[in-house]
Design an enzyme around this catalytic site. Structure first.
Site, mmCIF file in Angstrom:
data_model
loop_
_atom_site.group_PDB
_atom_site.id
_atom_site.type_symbol
_atom_site.label_atom_id
_atom_site.label_comp_id
_atom_site.label_asym_id
_atom_site.label_seq_id
_atom_site.Cartn_x
_atom_site.Cartn_y
_atom_site.Cartn_z
ATOM 1 N N GLU A 111 -8.063 -69.978 94.569
ATOM 2 C CA GLU A 111 -7.661 -69.232 95.778
ATOM 3 C C GLU A 111 -8.252 -69.825 97.046
ATOM 4 O O GLU A 111 -9.439 -70.143 97.102
ATOM 5 C CB GLU A 111 -8.128 -67.779 95.674
ATOM 6 C CG GLU A 111 -7.390 -67.045 94.601
ATOM 7 C CD GLU A 111 -7.287 -65.548 94.862
ATOM 8 O OE1 GLU A 111 -7.303 -65.109 96.022
ATOM 9 O OE2 GLU A 111 -7.182 -64.833 93.857
ATOM 10 N N CYS A 146 -10.784 -71.151 104.271
ATOM 11 C CA CYS A 146 -11.824 -70.541 103.437
ATOM 12 C C CYS A 146 -11.640 -71.066 102.013
ATOM 13 O O CYS A 146 -10.602 -70.865 101.395
ATOM 14 C CB CYS A 146 -11.694 -69.022 103.503
ATOM 15 S SG CYS A 146 -12.928 -68.182 102.510
ATOM 16 N N CYS A 153 -16.905 -65.079 89.787
ATOM 17 C CA CYS A 153 -18.291 -65.256 90.250
ATOM 18 C C CYS A 153 -19.232 -64.543 89.298
ATOM 19 O O CYS A 153 -18.920 -63.461 88.795
ATOM 20 C CB CYS A 153 -18.455 -64.689 91.662
ATOM 21 S SG CYS A 153 -20.100 -65.000 92.342
ATOM 22 N N CYS A 157 -22.431 -58.742 92.937
ATOM 23 C CA CYS A 157 -22.548 -57.920 94.147
ATOM 24 C C CYS A 157 -21.624 -56.713 94.013
ATOM 25 O O CYS A 157 -20.449 -56.856 93.669
ATOM 26 C CB CYS A 157 -22.221 -58.742 95.386
ATOM 27 S SG CYS A 157 -23.253 -60.210 95.510
ATOM 28 N N CYS A 160 -18.165 -56.394 96.098
ATOM 29 C CA CYS A 160 -17.257 -57.548 96.155
ATOM 30 C C CYS A 160 -16.268 -57.524 94.993
ATOM 31 O O CYS A 160 -16.668 -57.399 93.833
ATOM 32 C CB CYS A 160 -18.097 -58.827 96.111
ATOM 33 S SG CYS A 160 -17.107 -60.324 96.010
ATOM 34 N N CYS A 378 -12.676 -61.255 103.259
ATOM 35 C CA CYS A 378 -13.920 -61.498 102.526
ATOM 36 C C CYS A 378 -14.085 -60.504 101.389
ATOM 37 O O CYS A 378 -13.931 -59.306 101.581
ATOM 38 C CB CYS A 378 -15.126 -61.312 103.442
ATOM 39 S SG CYS A 378 -15.248 -62.539 104.700
#
Ligand code: SAH
Ligand code: SF4
Length: 397
Positions: A111, A146, A153, A157, A160, A378
């Site tokens: 992405e 970006c 990941c 977090c 996220c 984000c």
């Protein structure tokens, strides 16, 4: 093969018969020399290849027009291919942002987000130091790409969406630099002519995929011609990665996802704090030799009622004063995601937090969310392809 008829030649060279693993895109000059050693190419032929791969960004071996045709054909017959990453799906936001799924080295997609900057204030989204002034409305005068460093990941977090995927795999240097190449090709961007910023803030934690990340940076700087001062890498605070980064002669600017003003709050929103706490992160950042006028960015996602109160702003001021290196704060109101239990502060609360930092002498900027409607903002990158209200453009049937 016939000697005339470019179309026929192209077809043969790109017949898709090249075995996997013979991809040239993503290799450095040294690696190209090594990979193609059976052809005993002199250094200038390698330079021509590098130029075709990274400056002209040709899609086929036949596009390397500085090479004699017989060399292109021999290399193709040996099974090599350019392997330029291709965009397979595009989602376009009402604000001009585009989110892409780019074909990876396997069946996975990568992405990437394109954020053109037109008539808005540079300080909001531009990570670079200088200010170009206002741009033509409706046109883009500079743009930010970006870039992802991993698929998924491993850092958990709590706010996220990417974290929900877990880590699927690391990206190779070619897949990281290739995201930029694919997007530059799509928009006809020439790095020497057009203003382009890169932020390594897509999916994944760059400092948990350090070698490919830094190899991609080298390609982007020395081969693709994008200045390192126009790149920013963001980390959740992986201390060994920050220490390695500090040793790198060619490196982007550094951003730390702080997201809390003290360890107890940070532990609840970023459990990785239990491994490396705020003081350890600050100590590691101190080892990064900053260039003239360079500042470290502290990113701070404002989570309603959790880290957005006046006392948090005051603690943040103290923390940055104690850190005692040139720094600024980028505030971003949390971008919501399905089933993520946080709230987004209203613009007045965000402004009040910013004001409180500024009154105490801390440079603080508010980042405007981009592409929320297409899950491009984000923390929203999660390979979302359906079931949301989004505008989709299919690149391939
Ligand atoms: N893994 C790296 C880089 C990618 S995340 C890192 O964490 O720094 C890029 C930025 O998006 C980080 O600063 C992160 O704190 C922020 N972010 C993550 N989820 C978000 C969300 N839902 N809303 C706003 N910002 C978010
Ligand atoms: Fe990973 Fe960054 Fe998301 Fe944390 S904020 S889960 S480190 S991508």
């Amino acid at each position: 093969m016939t000697s005339s008829g470019g179309e026929l030649r192209t077809t043969i060279l790109d017949a898709g018969e090249a075995p996997q693993g013979k991809r040239l895109f993503g290799l450095s000059n040294e690696q190209l020399t090594d990979t193609l050693r059976e052809f005993s190419l002199p250094p200038y032929r390698i330079r021509q290849l590098g130029d075709a791969l990274y400056r002209q960004r040709v899609r086929t071996l036949d596009g390397i027009t500085t090479w004699p045709r017989d060399l292109r054909e021999r290399v193709a017959r040996a099974g090599f291919q350019i392997g330029m990453p291709e965009i397979v799906q595009t989602f376009r936001s009402v604000d001009g942002t585009e989110r892409y799924l780019i074909a990876g080295d396997d069946a996975q997609t990568v992405e990437t987000v394109w954020m053109p900057e037109g008539d808005d204030s540079p300080q909001e989204t531009d990570f670079s130091a200088d200010d170009d002034g206002p741009a033509e409305p409706g046109a883009w005068s500079r743009a930010t790409i970006c870039v992802s460093s991993q698929i998924g990941c491993a850092v958990n977090c709590q706010f996220c969406l990417t974290a929900r995927l877990g880590i699927i795999r690391n990206l190779s240097a070619g897949e990281i630099a290739g995201q930029v190449a694919a997007v530059l090709n799509r928009h006809g961007v020439e790095p020497g002519r057009d203003r382009i910023n890169l932020v390594f803030m897509g999916m994944g934690e760059p400092f948990l995929n350090f070698d490919p990340f830094i190899a991609a940076v080298r390609l982007l700087v020395s081969e693709m011609g994008i200045p390192e001062s126009r790149m920013t890498v963001s980390t959740s605070g992986i201390v060994p990665g920050i220490l390695r980064f500090a040793q790198e002669p060619v490196r982007p600017r550094l951003a730390i996802s702080l997201n809390a003003s003290n360890n107890p709050v940070r532990e609840t929103v970023m459990p990785i704090t239990r491994k490396w706490d705020i003081d350890q992160i600050i100590d590691a950042v101190r080892k990064v030799p900053l260039r003239a006028r360079e500042r470290v960015t502290f990113e701070y996602v404002l989570l309603g009622g959790v880290n957005d109160q006046p006392q948090h702003a005051d603690q943040l001021v103290k923390l940055i004063r104690r850190a005692n290196f040139p720094a600024k704060v980028n505030l971003i109101a949390w971008n919501p995601g399905p089933d993520v239990p946080f709230t987004t502060p209203c613009p007045e609360e965000v402004a009040a937090f910013q004001q409180r930092l500024r009154e105490q002498g801390i440079p603080a900027f508010v980042r405007r969310p981009r592409g929320r409607d297409i899950y491009a903002a984000c923390g929203q990158l999660k390979k979302t392809v359906s079931s949301e209200p989004l505008v989709e453009i299919r690149e391939r049937a």
